[in-house]
Scaffold this motif. Structure first.
Motif, PDB file in Angstrom:
ATOM      1  N   PRO A   3       0.801  -1.224   0.000  1.00  0.00           N
ATOM      2  CA  PRO A   3       0.000   0.000   0.000  1.00  0.00           C
ATOM      3  C   PRO A   3       0.839   1.283   0.000  1.00  0.00           C
ATOM      4  O   PRO A   3       0.386   2.314  -0.477  1.00  0.00           O
ATOM      5  CB  PRO A   3      -0.835  -0.100   1.280  1.00  0.00           C
ATOM      6  CG  PRO A   3      -0.156  -1.108   2.130  1.00  0.00           C
ATOM      7  CD  PRO A   3       0.617  -2.009   1.213  1.00  0.00           C
ATOM      8  N   LYS A   4       2.063   1.221   0.489  1.00  0.00           N
ATOM      9  CA  LYS A   4       2.911   2.415   0.538  1.00  0.00           C
ATOM     10  C   LYS A   4       3.575   2.701  -0.799  1.00  0.00           C
ATOM     11  O   LYS A   4       3.711   3.850  -1.205  1.00  0.00           O
ATOM     12  CB  LYS A   4       3.979   2.259   1.613  1.00  0.00           C
ATOM     13  CG  LYS A   4       3.411   2.239   3.016  1.00  0.00           C
ATOM     14  CD  LYS A   4       4.509   2.074   4.046  1.00  0.00           C
ATOM     15  CE  LYS A   4       3.891   2.003   5.436  1.00  0.00           C
ATOM     16  NZ  LYS A   4       4.887   1.734   6.458  1.00  0.00           N
ATOM     17  N   THR A   5       4.017   1.645  -1.494  1.00  0.00           N
ATOM     18  CA  THR A   5       4.768   1.835  -2.738  1.00  0.00           C
ATOM     19  C   THR A   5       3.955   1.538  -3.990  1.00  0.00           C
ATOM     20  O   THR A   5       4.322   1.965  -5.077  1.00  0.00           O
ATOM     21  CB  THR A   5       6.013   0.930  -2.763  1.00  0.00           C
ATOM     22  OG1 THR A   5       5.593  -0.431  -2.778  1.00  0.00           O
ATOM     23  CG2 THR A   5       6.909   1.203  -1.575  1.00  0.00           C
ATOM     24  N   GLY A   6       2.890   0.751  -3.865  1.00  0.00           N
ATOM     25  CA  GLY A   6       2.099   0.346  -5.029  1.00  0.00           C
ATOM     26  C   GLY A   6       2.720  -0.794  -5.805  1.00  0.00           C
ATOM     27  O   GLY A   6       2.203  -1.212  -6.825  1.00  0.00           O
ATOM     28  N   LEU A   7       3.860  -1.323  -5.330  1.00  0.00           N
ATOM     29  CA  LEU A   7       4.547  -2.416  -6.012  1.00  0.00           C
ATOM     30  C   LEU A   7       3.833  -3.736  -5.728  1.00  0.00           C
ATOM     31  O   LEU A   7       3.214  -3.908  -4.676  1.00  0.00           O
ATOM     32  CB  LEU A   7       5.998  -2.503  -5.566  1.00  0.00           C
ATOM     33  CG  LEU A   7       6.838  -1.246  -5.767  1.00  0.00           C
ATOM     34  CD1 LEU A   7       8.253  -1.480  -5.253  1.00  0.00           C
ATOM     35  CD2 LEU A   7       6.842  -0.816  -7.205  1.00  0.00           C
ATOM     36  N   ILE A   8       3.929  -4.679  -6.670  1.00  0.00           N
ATOM     37  CA  ILE A   8       3.330  -5.996  -6.474  1.00  0.00           C
ATOM     38  C   ILE A   8       4.385  -7.080  -6.632  1.00  0.00           C
ATOM     39  O   ILE A   8       5.448  -6.856  -7.214  1.00  0.00           O
ATOM     40  CB  ILE A   8       2.162  -6.278  -7.444  1.00  0.00           C
ATOM     41  CG1 ILE A   8       2.643  -6.345  -8.896  1.00  0.00           C
ATOM     42  CG2 ILE A   8       1.052  -5.272  -7.285  1.00  0.00           C
ATOM     43  CD1 ILE A   8       1.599  -6.869  -9.862  1.00  0.00           C
ATOM     44  N   ASP A   9       4.073  -8.241  -6.103  1.00  0.00           N
ATOM     45  CA  ASP A   9       4.869  -9.446  -6.296  1.00  0.00           C
ATOM     46  C   ASP A   9       3.994 -10.430  -7.057  1.00  0.00           C
ATOM     47  O   ASP A   9       2.832 -10.628  -6.699  1.00  0.00           O
ATOM     48  CB  ASP A   9       5.262 -10.090  -4.964  1.00  0.00           C
ATOM     49  CG  ASP A   9       6.233  -9.239  -4.173  1.00  0.00           C
ATOM     50  OD1 ASP A   9       6.970  -8.460  -4.791  1.00  0.00           O
ATOM     51  OD2 ASP A   9       6.244  -9.365  -2.941  1.00  0.00           O
ATOM     52  N   LEU A  10       4.545 -11.034  -8.083  1.00  0.00           N
ATOM     53  CA  LEU A  10       3.821 -12.022  -8.871  1.00  0.00           C
ATOM     54  C   LEU A  10       4.697 -13.255  -8.992  1.00  0.00           C
ATOM     55  O   LEU A  10       5.811 -13.184  -9.504  1.00  0.00           O
ATOM     56  CB  LEU A  10       3.484 -11.481 -10.259  1.00  0.00           C
ATOM     57  CG  LEU A  10       2.719 -12.405 -11.191  1.00  0.00           C
ATOM     58  CD1 LEU A  10       1.325 -12.698 -10.630  1.00  0.00           C
ATOM     59  CD2 LEU A  10       2.606 -11.792 -12.566  1.00  0.00           C
ATOM     60  N   LEU A  11       4.205 -14.367  -8.490  1.00  0.00           N
ATOM     61  CA  LEU A  11       4.919 -15.632  -8.587  1.00  0.00           C
ATOM     62  C   LEU A  11       4.347 -16.381  -9.775  1.00  0.00           C
ATOM     63  O   LEU A  11       3.160 -16.694  -9.804  1.00  0.00           O
ATOM     64  CB  LEU A  11       4.757 -16.449  -7.307  1.00  0.00           C
ATOM     65  CG  LEU A  11       5.588 -17.713  -7.213  1.00  0.00           C
ATOM     66  CD1 LEU A  11       7.076 -17.397  -7.296  1.00  0.00           C
ATOM     67  CD2 LEU A  11       5.289 -18.439  -5.917  1.00  0.00           C
ATOM     68  N   LEU A  12       5.179 -16.624 -10.785  1.00  0.00           N
ATOM     69  CA  LEU A  12       4.746 -17.334 -11.985  1.00  0.00           C
ATOM     70  C   LEU A  12       5.351 -18.727 -12.003  1.00  0.00           C
ATOM     71  O   LEU A  12       6.568 -18.878 -12.050  1.00  0.00           O
ATOM     72  CB  LEU A  12       5.180 -16.583 -13.243  1.00  0.00           C
ATOM     73  CG  LEU A  12       4.497 -15.252 -13.492  1.00  0.00           C
ATOM     74  CD1 LEU A  12       5.113 -14.558 -14.691  1.00  0.00           C
ATOM     75  CD2 LEU A  12       3.017 -15.449 -13.714  1.00  0.00           C
ATOM     76  N   TYR A  13       4.493 -19.718 -11.930  1.00  0.00           N
ATOM     77  CA  TYR A  13       4.906 -21.106 -12.083  1.00  0.00           C
ATOM     78  C   TYR A  13       4.799 -21.439 -13.554  1.00  0.00           C
ATOM     79  O   TYR A  13       3.872 -20.997 -14.220  1.00  0.00           O
ATOM     80  CB  TYR A  13       3.969 -22.047 -11.309  1.00  0.00           C
ATOM     81  CG  TYR A  13       3.979 -21.847  -9.829  1.00  0.00           C
ATOM     82  CD1 TYR A  13       4.925 -22.492  -9.040  1.00  0.00           C
ATOM     83  CD2 TYR A  13       3.044 -21.021  -9.218  1.00  0.00           C
ATOM     84  CE1 TYR A  13       4.932 -22.314  -7.674  1.00  0.00           C
ATOM     85  CE2 TYR A  13       3.044 -20.833  -7.853  1.00  0.00           C
ATOM     86  CZ  TYR A  13       3.997 -21.487  -7.081  1.00  0.00           C
ATOM     87  OH  TYR A  13       3.999 -21.296  -5.735  1.00  0.00           O
TER      88      TYR A  13
END
Length: 72
Positions: A42-52
């Protein structure tokens, strides 16, 4: 099939581009990609996406080599 994964982190636009590159490479080797978003900071707007992803036996190292070239 050989399985592996990549963790992509950053701004949404960067993650989208990297995800598309990974998908194109895996598709080239007749594989499949499955994704799972963790959360958005919520502070940076960055996301993590784990792609299998799955590729035919013996192709995982070649896919990883291409991913390194593309700087994922």
């Amino acid at each position: 099939m050989s399985n592996s994964f990549e963790l992509l982190s950053g701004p949404v636009a960067d993650i989208q581009k990297k995800s598309e590159i990974l998908s194109d490479i895996v598709t080239e080797y007749n594989g499949k990609v499955h994704g799972s978003q963790r959360d958005r900071d919520p502070k940076t707007g960055l996301i993590d996406l784990l792609l299998y992803y799955e590729v035919p036996l013996g192709q995982r190292d070649e896919v990883k080599r291409k991913l390194r070239i593309m700087s994922l």
